[in-house]
Write a protein that holds these residues in place. Sequence first.
Motif, PDB file in Angstrom:
ATOM      1  N   PRO A  65       2.190   4.139 -13.096  1.00  0.00           N
ATOM      2  CA  PRO A  65       0.872   4.715 -13.372  1.00  0.00           C
ATOM      3  C   PRO A  65       0.837   6.191 -13.008  1.00  0.00           C
ATOM      4  CG  PRO A  65       0.829   3.483 -11.335  1.00  0.00           C
ATOM      5  CD  PRO A  65       2.172   3.236 -11.940  1.00  0.00           C
ATOM      6  N   ARG A  66      -0.133   6.897 -13.544  1.00  0.00           N
ATOM      7  CA  ARG A  66      -0.296   8.309 -13.203  1.00  0.00           C
ATOM      8  C   ARG A  66      -0.572   8.456 -11.718  1.00  0.00           C
ATOM      9  NH1 ARG A  66      -3.972  11.095 -17.993  1.00  0.00           N
ATOM     10  NH2 ARG A  66      -2.494  10.736 -19.709  1.00  0.00           N
ATOM     11  N   SER A  67       0.127   9.382 -11.107  1.00  0.00           N
ATOM     12  CA  SER A  67      -0.024   9.587  -9.674  1.00  0.00           C
ATOM     13  C   SER A  67       0.384  11.016  -9.352  1.00  0.00           C
ATOM     14  CB  SER A  67       0.852   8.594  -8.897  1.00  0.00           C
ATOM     15  OG  SER A  67       0.829   8.888  -7.522  1.00  0.00           O
ATOM     16  N   ASP A  68      -0.199  11.578  -8.280  1.00  0.00           N
ATOM     17  CA  ASP A  68       0.193  12.927  -7.888  1.00  0.00           C
ATOM     18  C   ASP A  68       1.405  12.907  -6.968  1.00  0.00           C
ATOM     19  OD1 ASP A  68      -0.929  11.894  -5.647  1.00  0.00           O
ATOM     20  OD2 ASP A  68      -2.294  13.566  -5.263  1.00  0.00           O
ATOM     21  N   PHE A  69       1.993  11.730  -6.745  1.00  0.00           N
ATOM     22  CA  PHE A  69       3.273  11.631  -6.042  1.00  0.00           C
ATOM     23  C   PHE A  69       4.069  10.513  -6.698  1.00  0.00           C
ATOM     24  CE2 PHE A  69       0.396   8.756  -3.875  1.00  0.00           C
ATOM     25  CZ  PHE A  69       1.149   7.616  -3.678  1.00  0.00           C
ATOM     26  N   ARG A  70       5.360  10.580  -6.533  1.00  0.00           N
ATOM     27  CA  ARG A  70       6.232   9.598  -7.164  1.00  0.00           C
ATOM     28  C   ARG A  70       6.220   8.310  -6.351  1.00  0.00           C
ATOM     29  NH1 ARG A  70      12.668  10.179  -8.585  1.00  0.00           N
ATOM     30  NH2 ARG A  70      12.659   8.899 -10.469  1.00  0.00           N
ATOM     31  N   ILE A  71       5.756   7.246  -6.958  1.00  0.00           N
ATOM     32  CA  ILE A  71       5.670   5.972  -6.248  1.00  0.00           C
ATOM     33  C   ILE A  71       7.080   5.479  -5.943  1.00  0.00           C
ATOM     34  CG2 ILE A  71       4.901   3.577  -6.404  1.00  0.00           C
ATOM     35  CD1 ILE A  71       2.663   4.545  -8.239  1.00  0.00           C
ATOM     36  N   PRO A  72       7.374   5.162  -4.678  1.00  0.00           N
ATOM     37  CA  PRO A  72       8.740   4.758  -4.329  1.00  0.00           C
ATOM     38  C   PRO A  72       9.055   3.339  -4.776  1.00  0.00           C
ATOM     39  CG  PRO A  72       7.328   4.637  -2.413  1.00  0.00           C
ATOM     40  CD  PRO A  72       6.492   5.246  -3.509  1.00  0.00           C
ATOM     41  N   TYR A  81       0.856  -1.182   0.000  1.00  0.00           N
ATOM     42  CA  TYR A  81       0.000   0.000   0.000  1.00  0.00           C
ATOM     43  C   TYR A  81       0.896   1.238   0.000  1.00  0.00           C
ATOM     44  CZ  TYR A  81      -3.553  -3.398   1.337  1.00  0.00           C
ATOM     45  OH  TYR A  81      -4.384  -4.490   1.357  1.00  0.00           O
ATOM     46  N   TYR A  82       0.702   2.105  -0.981  1.00  0.00           N
ATOM     47  CA  TYR A  82       1.547   3.284  -1.146  1.00  0.00           C
ATOM     48  C   TYR A  82       0.760   4.547  -0.812  1.00  0.00           C
ATOM     49  CZ  TYR A  82       4.567   0.239  -3.985  1.00  0.00           C
ATOM     50  OH  TYR A  82       5.375  -0.769  -4.427  1.00  0.00           O
ATOM     51  N   THR A  83       1.408   5.451  -0.081  1.00  0.00           N
ATOM     52  CA  THR A  83       0.891   6.809   0.079  1.00  0.00           C
ATOM     53  C   THR A  83       2.042   7.762  -0.231  1.00  0.00           C
ATOM     54  OG1 THR A  83       1.510   7.120   2.404  1.00  0.00           O
ATOM     55  CG2 THR A  83      -0.566   5.980   1.969  1.00  0.00           C
ATOM     56  N   GLU A 108      -4.818  -1.467  -7.720  1.00  0.00           N
ATOM     57  CA  GLU A 108      -5.913  -0.532  -7.484  1.00  0.00           C
ATOM     58  C   GLU A 108      -5.321   0.840  -7.215  1.00  0.00           C
ATOM     59  OE1 GLU A 108      -8.856  -1.733  -4.687  1.00  0.00           O
ATOM     60  OE2 GLU A 108      -8.711  -3.863  -5.225  1.00  0.00           O
ATOM     61  N   LEU A 109      -5.843   1.840  -7.891  1.00  0.00           N
ATOM     62  CA  LEU A 109      -5.347   3.208  -7.768  1.00  0.00           C
ATOM     63  C   LEU A 109      -6.390   4.090  -7.086  1.00  0.00           C
ATOM     64  CD1 LEU A 109      -3.857   3.564 -11.367  1.00  0.00           C
ATOM     65  CD2 LEU A 109      -2.676   2.838  -9.270  1.00  0.00           C
ATOM     66  N   ASP A 110      -5.918   5.193  -6.507  1.00  0.00           N
ATOM     67  CA  ASP A 110      -6.785   6.201  -5.902  1.00  0.00           C
ATOM     68  C   ASP A 110      -7.695   5.611  -4.829  1.00  0.00           C
ATOM     69  OD1 ASP A 110      -5.736   8.118  -7.692  1.00  0.00           O
ATOM     70  OD2 ASP A 110      -7.146   7.471  -9.237  1.00  0.00           O
ATOM     71  N   ARG A 111      -7.097   4.810  -3.947  1.00  0.00           N
ATOM     72  CA  ARG A 111      -7.836   4.242  -2.823  1.00  0.00           C
ATOM     73  C   ARG A 111      -7.547   5.036  -1.563  1.00  0.00           C
ATOM     74  NH1 ARG A 111      -9.066  -1.192  -2.670  1.00  0.00           N
ATOM     75  NH2 ARG A 111      -9.751  -0.718  -0.547  1.00  0.00           N
TER      76      ARG A 111
END
Length: 203
Positions: A134-141, A31-33, A169-172
């Motif tokens: 994937p598109r994200s508003d932060f850089r996935i580590p 799970y990424y934040t 799953e994105l934007d959870r």
Amino acid sequence: MEDKKFMKRPHVASPTLAWPKARTSVQWETYYTRTRTMTISSAERYVVRHSDCDLAVQTIHELLLESGAGRCTVDLTEKTATGHCDVDAHRRATSPVRVDIDQRHIPKGAEKTILGINCIPYIGRLRTVCVGTPRSDFRIPNGPFSRLAPGLLLEERGAYMNADAVAVELDREFHDDLFTIPQGLKHRPFPPVNRPESGAVGQ
């Protein structure tokens, strides 16, 4: 179990004659934040049982919590924690999880699409992986099992492990409890680091 044909003597099962196709299997969820990641993993490993030389299964359950405050590894089977395991410090961390690139792996080949996400193949000496961005508003580590490029490990083919993503799953939204660790764990210190003596030159 008894065998009536042999005077009710205990029946001894025949030992396993070959290793299973995969000696170790691992399932994990990450799970990424923006500032924290949590990985929940479960592994089954076949080992030889000394009492009868047959195969037995060892089960390992682990948590891995990472943030700018550090890294905490929890062995739920042994009820131990190693590393920086102050949950409040992880919660307060404002810097993101470290993102870097392992220069021993180089991007090579055309992009692929796995689970609807484009991924870039990276070629190493012992493995080839495909890392999705994937598109994200932060850089996935870096994922805990790739450690070579920021993004989602979607596929790996190597000398020691084959892995395939089964869902993304994105934007959870996650409850904050997801990023906690159990109470009452025995904290183990980091293993010692062998450093050369002052003035010594490494070979």
